[in-house]
Design an enzyme around this catalytic site. Structure first.
Site, PDB file in Angstrom:
ATOM      1  N   SER A   1     -19.414  39.656  39.122  1.00  0.00           N
ATOM      2  CA  SER A   1     -19.471  39.885  37.682  1.00  0.00           C
ATOM      3  C   SER A   1     -18.452  40.954  37.327  1.00  0.00           C
ATOM      4  O   SER A   1     -18.021  41.734  38.191  1.00  0.00           O
ATOM      5  CB  SER A   1     -20.875  40.361  37.288  1.00  0.00           C
TER       6      SER A   1
ATOM      7  N   TYR B   1     -28.347  46.003  37.671  1.00  0.00           N
ATOM      8  CA  TYR B   1     -27.592  44.754  37.825  1.00  0.00           C
ATOM      9  C   TYR B   1     -26.196  45.035  38.373  1.00  0.00           C
ATOM     10  O   TYR B   1     -25.752  44.384  39.326  1.00  0.00           O
ATOM     11  CB  TYR B   1     -27.505  44.042  36.475  1.00  0.00           C
TER      12      TYR B   1
END
Length: 308
Positions: A147, A160
């Site tokens: 990501s 995250y």
């Protein structure tokens, strides 16, 4: 039990190859599975329920029960590959499964920190460890879906982002360990992509925030609301999942891949900034962005009693 998929229509170039895509029930994973099947691969698509299996099952896509945090599921997947009736090799593993639960570092319960690391990091390591012998024999490839959060840790995204930073590091080590064995390791760094997980994350953040103490609401309430509003506005113009999946499929099958690929304009912009700008300057840019989205004034959030 999830029923086996239909026999694939074989492509003369790739019909004798298997690929695995975890987290294939929706979003990027489902789009990637469909794109790879359209190229002629036989895709073992990891899902967790019968309804998800029915949704993804198609010509060239065989759903398999795969919660990557369950060792028995990972072992069953390995047996499916080893016992393939057509003796097809495993050419590709796409580690895509993931969850996203966002809240300030001080606020997010440790159990939810651990849950995200179990899925977003340790689960992938478990699959890699079990399937690497197959990929070594085929001189295959691993594609880890990271990501923009694996390079730039935004406010409220600490847990995250932590999982993605860790996946980036593990991918670097793995690439350097197995390159001499003929196995390639590639990282894809998506920015904003319109998926169900991305759409849900804002609601989950607000629900967690509603359960904060009054003191934490005063400290973080406006920041959380601004972050959710910013992400929601961005997702309206984000990359569709189908386009993201098509790009990942191309990356996964290109003959001479790079070590990393960004996915989306925002990732291509933010990642170089995070790598090369001084940290304090990057902090200032992010703070200005969030101030522009901060509600005036921010009322106390109503408690809902926890996570859905």
């Amino acid at each position: 039990m999830i029923r086996p998929g239909k026999a694939p229509r074989k492509n003369p170039r790739r019909g004798d190859e298997l690929v695995v895509v975890s987290g294939a029930s929706s979003g990027i994973g489902a789009a990637t599975a469909r794109a790879l099947a359209a190229m002629g691969h036989h895709v073992l698509a990891g899902v967790r329920t019968d309804s998800e299996a029915d949704a993804i099952r198609a010509d060239g896509i065989e759903p398999v029960t795969l919660d990557i945090t369950v060792p028995e599921h990972v072992e069953a997947l390995a047996r499916r590959i080893a016992d393939d009736p057509e003796r097809r090799v495993l050419r590709l593993l796409v580690n895509n499964a993931g969850i996203e639960i966002n809240a300030p570092v001080e606020v997010l319960p440790l159990a939810l920190w651990r849950e995200q690391f179990e899925v977003n990091l340790f689960g992938h390591i478990s699959v890699i460890q079990r399937l690497l012998p197959f990929l070594r024999r085929s001189r295959g490839r691993i594609v880890n879906i990271s990501s923009v959060g694996g390079v730039a840790a935004l406010p409220v995204f600490g847990a995250y982002a932590g999982t993605k930073f860790a996946l980036e590091a593990a991918s670097d080590s793995l690439r350097r360990e197995v390159s001499a064995h003929g196995v390639q390791v590639v990282v894809v760094q998506p920015g904003g992509v319109r998926t169900e997980m991305a759409a849900r994350s804002g609601a989950v953040s607000l629900e967690l925030a509603a359960g904060m103490s009054p003191g934490h609401q005063r400290l973080y309430g406006s920041l959380i609301k601004a972050t959710v509003a910013s992400n929601a506005a961005f997702l309206e113009h984000a990359l569709p999942a189908a386009k993201a999946g098509a790009k990942i499929a191309r990356v996964a099958t290109t003959p001479r891949p790079r070590a990393r690929y960004t996915l989306g304009r925002d990732a291509a912009f933010i990642i170089p900034l995070a790598r090369f700008l001084p940290a304090r300057l990057m902090d200032g840019i992010l703070a200005m962005s969030h101030r522009s989205r901060t509600p005036e004034p921010a009322p106390a959030l109503e408690s809902t009693g926890g996570r859905s």
